[in-house]
Design a protein around this motif. Structure first.
Motif, mmCIF file in Angstrom:
data_model
loop_
_atom_site.group_PDB
_atom_site.id
_atom_site.type_symbol
_atom_site.label_atom_id
_atom_site.label_comp_id
_atom_site.label_asym_id
_atom_site.label_seq_id
_atom_site.Cartn_x
_atom_site.Cartn_y
_atom_site.Cartn_z
ATOM 1 N N VAL A 151 0.728 -1.307 -0.029
ATOM 2 C CA VAL A 151 0.019 0.053 0.235
ATOM 3 C C VAL A 151 0.903 1.286 0.020
ATOM 4 N N THR A 174 0.321 3.600 5.391
ATOM 5 C CA THR A 174 -0.336 2.728 6.303
ATOM 6 C C THR A 174 -0.157 3.080 7.933
ATOM 7 N N ALA A 207 -3.348 5.280 7.948
ATOM 8 C CA ALA A 207 -4.362 4.815 8.200
ATOM 9 C C ALA A 207 -4.629 3.994 9.401
ATOM 10 N N ILE A 256 -5.511 3.130 -0.397
ATOM 11 C CA ILE A 256 -5.889 2.456 0.694
ATOM 12 C C ILE A 256 -7.236 1.699 0.313
#
Length: 324
Positions: free
Chosen positions: A11, A29, A32, A185
């Motif tokens: 990602v 990441t 997120a 994402i």
């Protein structure tokens, strides 16, 4: 589905490729994870959910953090195409989040109908107000939207003023997650909308200053449904008081530059109530009839941007004749 540690490199690499992210910047990441952690501190959240990529990512992260205490809520109104409502249902099912639909009408508000430069502010205020009502009815204390970190710098943004006034949380914005990172994402979650073009509400097809009516919204929706069924993906049908101006993205424009399309478009759109049907040779351009340029956004989750209208009056220009 939760983004697992083993997929972190994928990602992050996807976002770096898309946006040229600085190696020293916080990874996608990590951003997120920060959103999940922040949402997880809430007793529950309700997400203003259009089914576009921004609100879908917020919904996915909230569902990871809160499970059944996260609710995706879609506001159904005359400005939401039926196909978008169907998409919202489908995407909520992909995420596995609880999905509810509430109804309201922007056309009940004269300030919206008049269609001035603050139309998006009035729409967003009503839509998010309806979200707060839905949240209270369900005992949820926090309302979130899909505004991302790329949105505030996009120009004239009356809709963001409504978000600020109503104290709506924007988790993507708070975490500094930009549009390319949102798509990364979404892709990692396997969401079908990861690459979906932005879709604004139907009122964005009506030039500023021309009243928003049920008749205009209906014929625009039906006209765009025809183009979608014919295989076009990025386009708009602008309603200039009975004149349809079709905008099609540059990479699809060639398919519209043929006699069969011209004849079919003229016949179908005339049957829908348009008096004249035109094809804009400039192609698809965001914000071409509105100072709010909301075509950049995902309807319910984001809102508006842009500059002055590119086309204010299609009849106001004198064109050279063959003799000239």
């Amino acid at each position: 589905m939760r983004i697992e540690t083993g997929a972190d490199a994928d990602v992050d690499a996807a976002a770096e490729t898309a946006g040229g992210e600085d190696a020293d910047a916080q990874s996608v990441t990590e951003k997120a994870a920060a959103v999940r952690e922040s949402l997880g501190e809430r007793d529950g959240v309700l997400i203003a959910f259009s089914g576009g990529v921004d609100s879908a990512v917020v919904a996915a992260l909230a569902h990871d953090a809160l499970g059944d205490d996260a609710v995706a809520c879609t506001a159904k109104s005359e400005t939401l195409p039926a196909a978008e409502l169907d998409d919202a249902r489908r995407v909520a099912d992909e995420i596995g989040i609880r999905h509810e639909i509430v109804e309201f009408s922007e056309l009940d508000n004269p300030d919206f109908v008049v269609n001035d430069g603050d139309r998006c502010y009035h729409c967003r205020t009503m839509r998010l107000g309806r979200m707060y009502e839905a949240a209270r009815d369900r005992g949820v204390g926090t309302v979130c939207d899909g505004t991302n970190a790329s949105d505030p710098g996009e120009g004239h943004r009356p809709g963001l003023r409504a978000v600020d006034e109503l104290d709506v949380r924007s988790p993507l914005l708070e975490a500094g997650i930009e549009k390319d990172e949102v798509r990364a994402i979404a892709d990692e979650y396997g969401l079908s909308v990861a690459d979906k073009p932005s879709m604004a509400c139907l009122s964005s097809r009506i030039p500023t200053g021309l009243e928003v009516t049920t008749e205009r919204l209906t014929r625009v929706e039906k006209a765009e449904r025809v183009l979608r069924e014919w295989g076009f993906s990025q386009f708009r049908v602008r309603d200039h008081d009975g004149l349809a101006r079709i905008e099609i993205a540059a990479d699809e424009l060639e398919a519209a530059l043929n006699h069969d399309f011209v004849v079919a478009a003229r016949e179908h759109l005339t049957d829908l109530g348009f008096e004249h049907v035109t094809l804009d040779l400039h192609g698809y351009q965001t914000g071409s009839v509105s100072p709010a340029g909301e075509d950049e956004q995902d309807g319910a989750d984001s809102d508006d941007s842009g500059d002055e209208p590119l086309v204010e009056d299609v009849f106001g220009t004198e064109y050279p004749t063959a003799s000239e």
